[in-house]
Design an enzyme around this catalytic site. Structure first.
Site, mmCIF file in Angstrom:
data_model
loop_
_atom_site.group_PDB
_atom_site.id
_atom_site.type_symbol
_atom_site.label_atom_id
_atom_site.label_comp_id
_atom_site.label_asym_id
_atom_site.label_seq_id
_atom_site.Cartn_x
_atom_site.Cartn_y
_atom_site.Cartn_z
ATOM 1 C CB THR A 83 2.127 -2.439 10.905
ATOM 2 O OG1 THR A 83 0.585 -3.013 10.565
ATOM 3 C CG2 THR A 83 2.126 -1.166 11.778
ATOM 4 C CB CYS A 131 0.950 -2.165 4.739
ATOM 5 S SG CYS A 131 0.624 -3.105 6.062
ATOM 6 C CG ASP A 173 -0.360 0.209 2.550
ATOM 7 O OD1 ASP A 173 0.835 0.195 2.513
ATOM 8 O OD2 ASP A 173 -1.071 0.239 3.551
ATOM 9 C CG HIS A 212 7.808 -28.170 12.187
ATOM 10 N ND1 HIS A 212 7.582 -27.599 13.333
ATOM 11 C CD2 HIS A 212 9.081 -28.694 12.271
ATOM 12 C CE1 HIS A 212 8.424 -27.421 14.043
ATOM 13 N NE2 HIS A 212 9.525 -28.074 13.509
#
Length: 145
Positions: A67, A65, A8, A133
């Site tokens: 954060t 973005c 963004d 995993h």
């Protein structure tokens, strides 16, 4: 590797620099926008990159973005995406090793470009560990049903 990347307005400058870095490493980069610092809505770009990864148009996705948090939340709504918001090299390695993360989200405002570059390199070069995993990732995938 084929990598879909987007940002963004808050991550625009770092996205541009990261895309150039990826190309210099020999990766094929699908730049999905945005194209300026003009305000845009990050879920639109998370959707594009997430879909690229989900339909195997790209092997991995990278979103930037302010954060990285909003991008991760939005991308994780797409079936087949395992997005991790990462702020350290160690977390990038663990996101790949333990979670088989296929989309990386980054903070363009709170993490320096040099650190994000190192994070991207770790994300792209660390293999999934499999074994115990794999069982856990399959349980995550079953939540999408």
């Amino acid at each position: 590797m084929r990598i879909s990347i987007a940002s963004d307005h808050g991550g625009f400058h770092q996205k541009q620099a990261l895309a150039r870095h990826l190309e210099s490493m020999g990766h094929t980069v699908l730049d999905r926008g945005c194209d300026s610092e003009d305000s845009v809505d990050y879920p639109d770009y998370a959707e594009i990159v997430g879909e690229d990864v989900a339909v195997k148009e790209a092997e991995r996705g990278i979103l930037v973005c302010g954060t990285g948090i909003g991008m991760a939340i939005a991308a994780n709504k797409i079936r087949g995406v395992r997005a991790a918001n990462v702020t350290s090299v160690e977390f990038a390695q663990l996101a790949r090793e333990h979670n088989d993360a296929n989309v990386l989200t980054l903070s363009g405002r709170f993490v320096p470009l040099t650190t994000n570059t190192d994070i991207v390199e770790a994300f792209l070069t660390t293999p999934f560990a499999g074994d115990r995993h794999d069982r856990r990732v399959k349980k995550i995938q079953s939540l999408e049903q």
